[in-house]
Design a protein around this motif. Structure first.
Motif, PDB file in Angstrom:
ATOM      1  N   ALA A   1      31.808 -35.379   8.982  1.00 35.00           N
ATOM      2  CA  ALA A   1      30.530 -36.181   9.371  1.00 35.00           C
ATOM      3  C   ALA A   1      30.300 -37.267  10.391  1.00 35.00           C
ATOM      4  CB  ALA A   1      30.394 -37.861   7.779  1.00 35.00           C
ATOM      5  N   PHE A   2      31.156 -37.248  10.604  1.00 37.64           N
ATOM      6  CA  PHE A   2      31.759 -38.649  11.912  1.00 37.64           C
ATOM      7  C   PHE A   2      31.614 -37.985  13.270  1.00 37.64           C
ATOM      8  CE2 PHE A   2      33.284 -41.833   9.083  1.00 37.64           C
ATOM      9  CZ  PHE A   2      32.648 -43.116   9.452  1.00 37.64           C
ATOM     10  N   LYS A   3      32.012 -36.075  13.343  1.00 37.37           N
ATOM     11  CA  LYS A   3      31.928 -35.749  14.161  1.00 37.37           C
ATOM     12  C   LYS A   3      31.088 -35.717  14.507  1.00 37.37           C
ATOM     13  CE  LYS A   3      36.146 -32.810  14.280  1.00 37.37           C
ATOM     14  NZ  LYS A   3      36.968 -31.991  14.387  1.00 37.37           N
ATOM     15  N   PHE A   4      29.679 -35.152  13.650  1.00 41.95           N
ATOM     16  CA  PHE A   4      28.578 -34.564  13.917  1.00 41.95           C
ATOM     17  C   PHE A   4      27.704 -35.966  14.425  1.00 41.95           C
ATOM     18  CE2 PHE A   4      24.073 -34.603  11.326  1.00 41.95           C
ATOM     19  CZ  PHE A   4      23.535 -33.258  11.777  1.00 41.95           C
ATOM     20  N   ALA A   5      27.786 -37.616  13.455  1.00 44.61           N
ATOM     21  CA  ALA A   5      27.378 -38.846  13.932  1.00 44.61           C
ATOM     22  C   ALA A   5      27.791 -38.221  15.794  1.00 44.61           C
ATOM     23  CB  ALA A   5      28.065 -40.392  13.054  1.00 44.61           C
ATOM     24  N   ARG A   6      28.671 -38.412  16.190  1.00 45.56           N
ATOM     25  CA  ARG A   6      28.726 -38.532  17.629  1.00 45.56           C
ATOM     26  C   ARG A   6      28.320 -38.015  18.201  1.00 45.56           C
ATOM     27  NH1 ARG A   6      34.904 -38.391  18.550  1.00 45.56           N
ATOM     28  NH2 ARG A   6      34.722 -40.721  19.237  1.00 45.56           N
ATOM     29  N   GLU A   7      28.043 -36.307  18.256  1.00 45.61           N
ATOM     30  CA  GLU A   7      27.557 -35.377  18.348  1.00 45.61           C
ATOM     31  C   GLU A   7      25.956 -35.857  18.922  1.00 45.61           C
ATOM     32  OE1 GLU A   7      30.645 -32.004  16.681  1.00 45.61           O
ATOM     33  OE2 GLU A   7      27.818 -32.118  15.890  1.00 45.61           O
ATOM     34  N   GLN A   8      25.724 -36.613  17.615  1.00 48.14           N
ATOM     35  CA  GLN A   8      23.867 -36.701  18.163  1.00 48.14           C
ATOM     36  C   GLN A   8      24.273 -38.269  18.778  1.00 48.14           C
ATOM     37  OE1 GLN A   8      21.452 -35.032  16.351  1.00 48.14           O
ATOM     38  NE2 GLN A   8      23.064 -33.010  16.381  1.00 48.14           N
TER      39      GLN A   8
END
Ligand code: 5GP
Length: 362
Positions: free
Chosen positions: A210-217
């Protein structure tokens, strides 16, 4: 203490449900007590108690959530918390909260956050500068008062931005749901994601996707890190390079080295750390070492209600405990501008606010 109240300040680590006025909590608890949902005297004792271990703090949060998980209450506490910070001259607030789901009252994570937004709009004592979607331009504009207060020059203004917290009890899927909600609410002032909740529960690996996705976005990230000894987790979190971390109490030598070389800013919560015994006393608090090393740090409250504090009090405590003068404390408060989860426009505006308040140092 007076000048700590009157100088402008930036608050970057404040949990909504930890920042509620005691009087409001007691009032709400009394109503639930009358309905037989809780035993008021037990709750009263818990709310008014001063010392609490980290374990007791999380038990208290479970109790607070029983009292506050209701749309109208969420709106009320949001309004009051913002007004309380504004009253002590906080000019920029990043307020964090865990979106909650409660089927029995038709609450979804989204409806919870809508109730928070309603609270922002309900603030009447000050102007709340908040991004508002500009329909004509099709893009968000900043610095627009969302409440219907008149934005006269004599009125106080507080910037408010929101961070959505992921609770360590949550699953990967629930964490992802929170990140998606944050993305949907990006134009409404949600700027980032936080990881919090009982530090002995859950594992970093669960939340990493979830944190990786948040960062990508493009969302900003702050993590509660090192509240209990857990070197493997601390190292993994630092390797992830969040934009900020909170606490950093139980770091070992290697962790300090990695933190300092990474330059990740630390949100420091003095009273919270001492009350929960994460740090044994202010004299041995890592503030001193980080401050002397010129490591980026920001003084914050964590939970002004639960720990009976305020941001002014945290500044006053730091000044007294670490022998810092008015000028140094003012500079410390101003330095926080660099670490906010906002763009240069807001940073410049805040810098002007501090510059025009600098005469208080004379
Ligand atoms: P809420 O997110 O419900 O608005 O605020 C309360 C929640 O914030 C708590 O249930 C907990 O998950 C988190 N929280 C508040 N203070 C602390 C703290 O000192 N450490 C950690 N790890 N989490 C906290």
């Amino acid at each position: 203490m007076d000048w700590c109240v009157s100088m402008p300040k930036v608050e970057l680590h404040a949990h909504l449900n930890g920042s509620i006025r005691d009087s409001t909590l007691l009032e709400l608890a009394r109503v639930l007590g009358e309905k037989g949902v809780i035993v008021f005297s037990d709750v009263e004792h818990n709310i008014l108690k001063n010392d609490r271990s980290l374990r007791e703090v999380f038990r208290l949060f479970d109790l607070i959530h029983i009292i506050t998980t209701d749309h109208m209450v969420v709106t009320r506490i949001t309004k009051e918390v913002i007004e309380d910070f504004a009253k002590e001259n906080v000019v920029y607030l990043e307020l964090r909260t865990t979106p909650k789901k409660n089927d029995s009252i038709g609450m979804t994570k989204r409806s919870y956050m809508e109730a928070v937004m309603e609270g922002l709009r309900a603030v009447s004592a000050v102007d709340v500068a908040f991004p508002a979607h500009n329909v004509d331009a099709g893009s968000p504009t900043t610095n627009v008062p969302v409440n219907d207060a008149r934005s006269g020059t004599t009125r106080k203004k507080i910037y408010v931005r929101l961070l959505l917290s992921i609770d360590r009890r949550e699953s990967t899927a629930a964490a992802m749901e929170t990140v998606k909600l944050a993305l949907e609410m990006k134009d409404s002032g949600v700027v980032g994601i936080d990881l919090s909740g009982n530090p002995v529960v859950g594992e970093w690996i669960t939340f990493l996707p979830a944190f990786k996705f948040a960062r990508e976005q493009g969302l900003y990230i702050t993590l509660h890190c090192g509240e209990v000894p857990n070197q493997k987790e601390i190292q993994a979190m630092l390797d992830f390079m969040p934009q900020r971390i909170g606490h950093a109490c139980c770091f070992e030598e290697d962790d300090w080295e990695k933190l300092k070389s990474s330059n990740i800013p630390v949100e420091i919560c003095l009273t919270s750390n001492v009350v929960t015994a994460s740090v044994s006393s202010l004299d041995v608090h890592h503030f001193v070492d980080l401050y002397n090393a010129k490591h980026p740090l920001i003084l914050c409250t964590d939970d002004a209600g639960v720990f009976s504090t305020s941001l002014s009090r945290e500044y006053s405590l730091a000044a007294a405990a670490f022998g810092l003068g008015k000028g140094e404390m003012f500079q410390l408060a101003k330095n926080a501008i660099a670490f906010i989860f906002e763009d240069d426009g807001v940073k410049q505006d805040l810098t002007s606010i501090f510059d025009s308040a600098a005469n208080m140092l004379e």
